[in-house]
Scaffold this active site. Sequence first.
Site: not given
Length: 850
Positions: A254, A291, A313
């Site tokens: 992504g 992000e 993550e």
Amino acid sequence: MRQTQDQTIFLSDYTVPTYLVETVSLTFKLAPTSTRVISKIAFAPNPKSSSRDFFLHGEKLDLKWAKIDGKDISPNVTDNGLTAHVPDAPFVWECEVEISPETNTALEGLYMSNGMYSTQCESEGFRRITYYPDRPDVLSVFTTRIEGDLPILLSNGNPTDQGDGWAEWHDPWPKPAYLFALVAGNLINHPDTFTTRSGRSVTLNIWVRPGDEHKCAFGMEALKASMKWDEDVYGREYDLDLFNIVAVDDFNMGAMENKGLNIFNSAAVLASPETSTDANFERIEAIIAHEYFHNWTGNRITCRDWFQLCLKEGLTVFRDSQFTADLRSAPVKRINDVMILRRVQFPEDNGPLAHSVRPDRFVEINNFYTATVYEKGSELIRMLKTLVGDDAYYKSLDLYFDRHDGDAATIEDWLKVFEDITGRDLSQFKIWYEQAGTPRLAVAEHFENGTYTLTFEQSTPATPNQPTKDARVIPIALGLLDQSGQEILPTEVLEMTQAKQSFVFTGLSHQPIPSILRDFSAPVILEHEITNERRAFLLAHDTDPFTRWEASQDLAMNCLVSMITTGSTPDTRLLDGYLTVIRDDTVDAAFRSLVLQLPTETDIAQTLFDQGHVPDPDKIHEATQTLCHAMAIHLQDVLPRIFAQYQVDGPYSPNSDQVSARGLANTALSLLSRLDGGKAAHTQFETATNMTQQLAALSILVKNAKADTALASFYDQWNQDRLVIDKWFAIQIASASPQHALAAAKQLVEHPDFSITNPNRFRSVFLALTGNAAAFHAKDGEGYRFLADWLIEIDKINPQAAARTCGAFQSWKRYDPDRQALMKSNMNRILAQDTLSRDTKEMLTRIVNA
């Protein structure tokens, strides 16, 4: 840590780096097939290491020369890297390599996308750029010079100088090589600024190909909202003068959080009302936030080794989930997160690909960018926050940032800050990180003389390499209702720490009705035998949105299982419950849409398997269609009102209110189309002013097999927009009947606009096919053969894309012997390929050998 082909790497074998890197200087002389990369790296012996072996990772590099302290050397070069004799003291390494970005179809390292140079270095792509200790615990300060004939030359950090055909960048923050980034191309920026809470002005840019400038505004607003939210909620301020985002068409994931230069899949940043759906807007908002949040949870504090991937993550997924919940509807966001967890992570956690949130071994680390690491990792953060409370959670995070800024940290470091703040022993909680599998939580009730006892018993099935499991700490959010639906115990968190544990409630006049796992307080499977009457009661009266939605899903699942296994007709209690919910305008429109969504056919197959049945994909599909038709008939008097009432007037906005209204209206339209032959859907397709409405109508027409004209019209309208054409490819397969989906897929891979080298286009066909369960699992095995043929081809080009698509086979053992044999033979056919990548070989070997 060196690795040979197919070698298993173990967490227990971790050793500290032999040499540390003090500074890195890189010069890129760009050319499509002959880019030269000159590196100058200052090394120093690591005092924590007893070894002085010098090894640099490197793959697919043509070494031209190498020097140590200015003197030519001849290192020993292999396919995986090089070794050399070096001083037992600080020294400077220099070398020049040649690489070919244009022919790099794996999209790892430096590659080209539509004439643009771009990088993807996580997890091990930097070793395809130059020789380097390519591991996340080696952090250094990078200076980069780019030379080329393209107008825009970007890298990490802040720009320091530029001229005709060159630019120089310096990143003052030490980082591992996986966060390095470079972009060069003919790009146009969408600029803005953000003023931090300390008063610094940060320049913001979204860089795109010419023609995409009008799709940047939403992404920019999402970025600024993320920056403000991270300051307000976590106290984290941005730390450079510049933040760049670049949209790239060819990208395996992504987006990527490279320091100061985030590189995004175009589909994850470009948006406009005409070309993007409501779901696209929300996804873009979340990915941009994710992000950006990595700047602190991933960049400033990174992971010591790739086994600790969940540290950055899982935490960052939890943070972006919080962000979306704050900006939109928290209950709807929670339900959507649980749906994804159950549909993607639960099957993974209960099948041949099961692994712990922190794995203890891997062959190819790219195969562990999974729902277990991301989504289950996020659930562990949520549980931890529930157990310690909000105040202690944020104090622990402050300590984590203060203590580990600039570090490569571990799960032990993470848990230690919570222990230090709270005084708790989290050794039992750590089991969640170390052991795979989804715990089952069995519930028993007992009421006598005003005393109500709830007894819970936890068990976790064996998973690969972990035959036995330990009891975990499980936070169970509980509420109690009386027989009239009034809440007599507001939400209380029970902390389960034993394999079997009882909780007692006294002074009650009647047996209460429990509302268990409110807000889905733990990622477990609840085993609680209750009647459909009680489920209907919870759907009507529960005060917790999640458990109310859960009651609707359980009712629907029980109804479908009964229809499939006994031939029963749709349950009128379920249909009456749907009628009550849809016409209740006091209930959030988005929540009503979620309640009316049936379990997926894959969910139904898993439930049947868990109950001892062999799932038949054709019967499952037939039952869901029968129930949908029954819903349409039962709700037919109210559907026209709902469809008309929730039409949105005025300019399009992707805000929560409009999104909820469009979602409910389109849910009503989908049911109406079963009664009117698609007439209302055709009208909406012709008159739609935004992609959400147009695509919803097109999907309905495809389902009704009345879409030929609409599909041709849609293509003619949008054939110059590659992201919309991805939708066009996918909808013809995902929304088609099982009889037509595979034929559509075969036709579409022959279409001139299909490209196997573009991951988005490949996924638009093959994820759509594998998601259409009855089509993929056709009795003749043609779906398996078709996928296997294409996996063999794409593995030669892009191993990551191939390996991630192999997950379609992970549930092969739950089907009948004939389907099992067909799937296994096709997997073995792929495994027999002489040139099969390490990525795909590991995935299929784990699946086949389950």
